[in-house]
Write a protein that holds these residues in place. Structure first.
Motif, PDB file in Angstrom:
ATOM      1  N   GLU A   1       0.613   9.721  -0.355  1.00 48.54           N
ATOM      2  CA  GLU A   1       0.075   8.387  -0.627  1.00 48.54           C
ATOM      3  C   GLU A   1      -1.267   8.464  -1.354  1.00 48.54           C
ATOM      4  O   GLU A   1      -1.574   7.616  -2.205  1.00 48.54           O
ATOM      5  CB  GLU A   1      -0.068   7.594   0.680  1.00 48.54           C
ATOM      6  CG  GLU A   1       1.265   7.098   1.246  1.00 48.54           C
ATOM      7  CD  GLU A   1       2.094   8.171   1.917  1.00 48.54           C
ATOM      8  OE1 GLU A   1       3.276   7.899   2.215  1.00 48.54           O
ATOM      9  OE2 GLU A   1       1.576   9.296   2.140  1.00 48.54           O
TER      10      GLU A   1
ATOM     11  N   VAL B   1      -9.305  -0.440  -0.436  1.00 51.84           N
ATOM     12  CA  VAL B   1      -8.458  -1.211   0.483  1.00 51.84           C
ATOM     13  C   VAL B   1      -8.889  -0.984   1.931  1.00 51.84           C
ATOM     14  O   VAL B   1      -8.742  -1.863   2.781  1.00 51.84           O
ATOM     15  CB  VAL B   1      -6.972  -0.831   0.289  1.00 51.84           C
ATOM     16  CG1 VAL B   1      -6.087  -1.505   1.321  1.00 51.84           C
ATOM     17  CG2 VAL B   1      -6.519  -1.209  -1.120  1.00 51.84           C
TER      18      VAL B   1
ATOM     19  N   ALA C   1      -7.539   1.244   3.958  1.00 54.60           N
ATOM     20  CA  ALA C   1      -6.345   1.556   4.741  1.00 54.60           C
ATOM     21  C   ALA C   1      -5.442   2.427   3.876  1.00 54.60           C
ATOM     22  O   ALA C   1      -5.686   2.592   2.670  1.00 54.60           O
ATOM     23  CB  ALA C   1      -5.621   0.286   5.168  1.00 54.60           C
TER      24      ALA C   1
ATOM     25  N   ARG D   1      -3.932   1.311   9.369  1.00 57.44           N
ATOM     26  CA  ARG D   1      -5.342   0.910   9.402  1.00 57.44           C
ATOM     27  C   ARG D   1      -6.169   1.757  10.361  1.00 57.44           C
ATOM     28  O   ARG D   1      -7.398   1.652  10.388  1.00 57.44           O
ATOM     29  CB  ARG D   1      -5.449  -0.554   9.818  1.00 57.44           C
ATOM     30  CG  ARG D   1      -4.623  -1.484   8.939  1.00 57.44           C
ATOM     31  CD  ARG D   1      -4.784  -2.923   9.339  1.00 57.44           C
ATOM     32  NE  ARG D   1      -4.357  -3.142  10.720  1.00 57.44           N
ATOM     33  CZ  ARG D   1      -4.436  -4.324  11.330  1.00 57.44           C
ATOM     34  NH1 ARG D   1      -4.927  -5.361  10.692  1.00 57.44           N
ATOM     35  NH2 ARG D   1      -4.013  -4.463  12.576  1.00 57.44           N
TER      36      ARG D   1
ATOM     37  N   LEU E   1       4.171  -0.060  -1.328  1.00 60.50           N
ATOM     38  CA  LEU E   1       3.172  -0.966  -1.905  1.00 60.50           C
ATOM     39  C   LEU E   1       2.733  -0.509  -3.292  1.00 60.50           C
ATOM     40  O   LEU E   1       2.058  -1.257  -4.007  1.00 60.50           O
ATOM     41  CB  LEU E   1       1.977  -1.103  -0.968  1.00 60.50           C
ATOM     42  CG  LEU E   1       2.174  -2.202   0.079  1.00 60.50           C
ATOM     43  CD1 LEU E   1       1.368  -1.948   1.325  1.00 60.50           C
ATOM     44  CD2 LEU E   1       1.843  -3.566  -0.509  1.00 60.50           C
TER      45      LEU E   1
ATOM     46  N   ALA F   1      -3.760  -8.878   2.331  1.00 59.50           N
ATOM     47  CA  ALA F   1      -2.512  -8.520   2.995  1.00 59.50           C
ATOM     48  C   ALA F   1      -1.796  -9.763   3.515  1.00 59.50           C
ATOM     49  O   ALA F   1      -0.562  -9.851   3.462  1.00 59.50           O
ATOM     50  CB  ALA F   1      -2.787  -7.537   4.133  1.00 59.50           C
TER      51      ALA F   1
ATOM     52  N   LEU G   1      -7.616   3.611  -2.285  1.00 62.32           N
ATOM     53  CA  LEU G   1      -7.466   3.640  -0.834  1.00 62.32           C
ATOM     54  C   LEU G   1      -8.787   3.335  -0.142  1.00 62.32           C
ATOM     55  O   LEU G   1      -8.816   2.614   0.867  1.00 62.32           O
ATOM     56  CB  LEU G   1      -6.919   4.996  -0.378  1.00 62.32           C
ATOM     57  CG  LEU G   1      -5.512   5.354  -0.867  1.00 62.32           C
ATOM     58  CD1 LEU G   1      -5.050   6.665  -0.252  1.00 62.32           C
ATOM     59  CD2 LEU G   1      -4.523   4.246  -0.578  1.00 62.32           C
TER      60      LEU G   1
ATOM     61  N   PRO H   1      -1.792   2.408   2.468  1.00 64.02           N
ATOM     62  CA  PRO H   1      -0.604   1.555   2.349  1.00 64.02           C
ATOM     63  C   PRO H   1       0.689   2.357   2.459  1.00 64.02           C
ATOM     64  O   PRO H   1       0.742   3.537   2.116  1.00 64.02           O
ATOM     65  CB  PRO H   1      -0.738   0.948   0.938  1.00 64.02           C
ATOM     66  CG  PRO H   1      -2.111   1.317   0.458  1.00 64.02           C
ATOM     67  CD  PRO H   1      -2.497   2.558   1.193  1.00 64.02           C
ATOM     68  N   ASN H   2       1.717   1.696   2.948  1.00 63.49           N
ATOM     69  CA  ASN H   2       3.070   2.232   2.843  1.00 63.49           C
ATOM     70  C   ASN H   2       3.358   2.529   1.370  1.00 63.49           C
ATOM     71  O   ASN H   2       2.949   1.782   0.482  1.00 63.49           O
ATOM     72  CB  ASN H   2       4.060   1.188   3.382  1.00 63.49           C
ATOM     73  CG  ASN H   2       5.489   1.661   3.400  1.00 63.49           C
ATOM     74  OD1 ASN H   2       6.091   1.911   2.351  1.00 63.49           O
ATOM     75  ND2 ASN H   2       6.068   1.767   4.578  1.00 63.49           N
TER      76      ASN H   2
ATOM     77  N   TRP I   1       0.529  -1.414   6.271  1.00 63.67           N
ATOM     78  CA  TRP I   1      -0.683  -0.624   6.080  1.00 63.67           C
ATOM     79  C   TRP I   1      -1.021   0.141   7.361  1.00 63.67           C
ATOM     80  O   TRP I   1      -0.973  -0.429   8.466  1.00 63.67           O
ATOM     81  CB  TRP I   1      -1.867  -1.523   5.730  1.00 63.67           C
ATOM     82  CG  TRP I   1      -1.724  -2.251   4.451  1.00 63.67           C
ATOM     83  CD1 TRP I   1      -2.263  -1.920   3.240  1.00 63.67           C
ATOM     84  CD2 TRP I   1      -1.016  -3.486   4.216  1.00 63.67           C
ATOM     85  NE1 TRP I   1      -1.920  -2.845   2.276  1.00 63.67           N
ATOM     86  CE2 TRP I   1      -1.161  -3.823   2.853  1.00 63.67           C
ATOM     87  CE3 TRP I   1      -0.281  -4.335   5.053  1.00 63.67           C
ATOM     88  CZ2 TRP I   1      -0.599  -4.967   2.303  1.00 63.67           C
ATOM     89  CZ3 TRP I   1       0.294  -5.471   4.507  1.00 63.67           C
ATOM     90  CH2 TRP I   1       0.133  -5.789   3.141  1.00 63.67           C
TER      91      TRP I   1
ATOM     92  N   TYR J   1      -0.563   0.432  12.680  1.00 67.08           N
ATOM     93  CA  TYR J   1       0.220   0.127  11.485  1.00 67.08           C
ATOM     94  C   TYR J   1       0.760  -1.286  11.632  1.00 67.08           C
ATOM     95  O   TYR J   1       1.278  -1.661  12.698  1.00 67.08           O
ATOM     96  CB  TYR J   1       1.385   1.119  11.343  1.00 67.08           C
ATOM     97  CG  TYR J   1       2.239   0.896  10.117  1.00 67.08           C
ATOM     98  CD1 TYR J   1       1.990   1.602   8.950  1.00 67.08           C
ATOM     99  CD2 TYR J   1       3.282  -0.026  10.126  1.00 67.08           C
ATOM    100  CE1 TYR J   1       2.775   1.405   7.820  1.00 67.08           C
ATOM    101  CE2 TYR J   1       4.062  -0.229   9.011  1.00 67.08           C
ATOM    102  CZ  TYR J   1       3.803   0.479   7.850  1.00 67.08           C
ATOM    103  OH  TYR J   1       4.572   0.268   6.739  1.00 67.08           O
TER     104      TYR J   1
END
Length: 453
Positions: free
Chosen positions: A225, A237, A239, A200, A245, A392, A234, A241-242, A198, A190
């Motif tokens: 999420e 991306v 990953a 990852r 985001l 990012a 997702l 995300p928190n 994120w 993270y």
């Protein structure tokens, strides 16, 4: 060992005390000092803690004070969870921003900047008092905006201030749950800033399990999420995300949902907590479904957790939170694990807000980042991580530039620096809007009077 809690009249203090009650190891915290500027709130929380401790052998002794120096003098750990301006201030932050059509959330966008501008000077004063009265103490910062406030305090305390947040913990545990792996055995890759990070990778036994999640749309859409962002985004991306985001990736939808809500989150919490504290003050011995202060607190907490980020879920069209997503991220457990590791030299790996050093090459050594850290008696040591992808990098460096402008404004008292902080934020799209925001915030917050013309 003594722990001082700043913001000791805060609603979530019983979470911290509950974790301390469950800690039976040698060298545990045996004295807790609650400090707050509001004596009535202190009394209410002390009553809840007394009921928590009832029947618990050797429960940590609790004292309360409204004198900061008394609270700090000679303490071993300081847990900072203050809220400058109270929840009324948060509600005002949201109103002002939404009137300009931008986000007013307490840590993200215009609201986060306003909150930072009035909180940093207070946090820096606290850091100076800690340095003078308890120079050997460690400060655990939970005060929002957590990354910004931790960086401000680190300019006084260096590495003896460490920021914590429950968002990465909650994210990691939710992902581990749907993947069927033990979160206590997992390594979470993270990285980012507070509320801008994120996940990852999720490694167990030398294997990264996150690709398995990203390849399964049904599994990917089965937790908080995944519902907020959608499996397609997702996977794009690459990953998880928190959750914060969502304010960036779906900003227009989030702002629209907040504008259409009956009450903003800050206004809701202001009213809810006002009712809780009034109930304890006015009906001693008859509060809560079971007639207890602790029962009233549990009821209020359950409602608070169930309504967390409700506007974002409305914007995403995903309805109420599932029961398995309702538990808090466990920031009190992070704080306890951090204190154990430092006080007892028990090595631990935790996601924390610390000075970057060389962890992220796009930021300087003193920038506070949120990354996995190895913790021991000498503090928290950030672990090397792979570089961020370009999208990012753009968000992280832009938001860090905003934080630096906030710090410059609090040091100089310059309105130009404050305007620059608003104008540079990715979610504020106009210098003219930035100037109007600052004018409106200085009108409603006396604590911003230090910003000169």
């Amino acid at each position: 060992m003594r722990l001082t809690i700043l913001g000791g009249g805060g609603f979530r203090v019983p979470l911290v005390y509950g974790a301390l009650l469950r800690d039976r190891a040698e060298g545990r915290v045996d004295r807790v000092t609650l400090y707050d500027v509001d004596a009535a709130r202190l009394g209410a929380v002390a009553r809840v803690l007394a009921e928590q401790a009832d029947g618990v052998a050797d429960a940590p002794e609790v004292t309360v004070t409204t004198d900061l120096d008394d609270a700090l003098r000679g303490t071993d750990f300081v847990f900072s969870a203050i809220r400058v301006g109270g929840l009324e201030g948060r509600a005002a932050d949201e109103r002002v921003a939404l009137a300009e059509g931008v986000l007013g959330q307490e840590t993200v966008g215009a609201g986060g900047i306003a909150y930072g501008l009035r909180t940093v000077p207070v946090a820096v004063d606290i850091a100076r008092r800690v340095a003078a009265l308890a120079p050997d103490a460690w400060v655990i910062n939970f005060t929002n905006p957590a990354g910004l406030v931790t960086e401000a305090m680190s300019r006084v305390l260096g590495d003896r201030v460490i920021g914590i947040c429950d968002s990465p913990v909650g994210l990691g545990r939710r992902v581990a749950r749907v993947l069927g792996v033990d979160p206590d055995r997992a390594w979470f890759d993270y990285v980012g800033l507070n509320h801008l990070g994120w996940l990852r990778g999720l490694w167990v036994g030398g294997r990264d399990h996150l690709p398995r999640l990203l390849a399964d749309p049904e599994l990917l859409g089965s937790f908080e999420e995944g519902k907020l962002f959608g499996p397609e985004w997702l996977r794009s991306v690459g990953a998880i995300p928190n959750e914060y985001l969502h304010y960036y990736y779906f900003n227009r939808e989030a702002v629209h949902a907040y504008q259409g809500a009956e009450r903003t989150r800050g206004a809701y919490l202001r009213d809810q907590q006002a009712g809780f504290y009034a109930e304890l003050a006015g009906h001693a011995g008859t509060v809560g479904g079971d007639g207890s202060a602790l029962g009233a607190w549990h009821r209020t907490l359950a409602d608070r957790e169930a309504t967390y980020m409700a506007a974002n879920r409305d914007a995403a069209g995903v309805g109420e939170r599932d029961d398995e997503d309702l538990g808090s991220g466990g920031y009190e457990q992070v704080a306890l694990a951090l204190m154990r590791a430092v006080a007892r030299n028990e090595s631990a790996t935790l996601i924390l807000n610390v000075r970057n050093r060389t962890t992220l090459s796009v930021l300087d050594a003193d920038a506070v980042v949120e990354v996995p850290c190895l913790v021991d008696a000498n503090g928290a040591h950030p672990v090397s991580v792979d570089p961020l992808p370009y999208h990012a990098v753009g968000l992280v460096t832009s938001v860090k530039a905003v934080e630096r402008a906030v710090l410059a404004a609090t040091e100089s008292g310059s309105r130009e620096d404050a305007v620059r902080a608003f104008a540079l934020h990715p979610l504020v799209d106009s210098v003219a809007v930035a100037r109007r925001l600052l004018d409106a915030y200085t009108d409603v917050h006396p604590g911003l009077a230090y910003l000169r013309k």
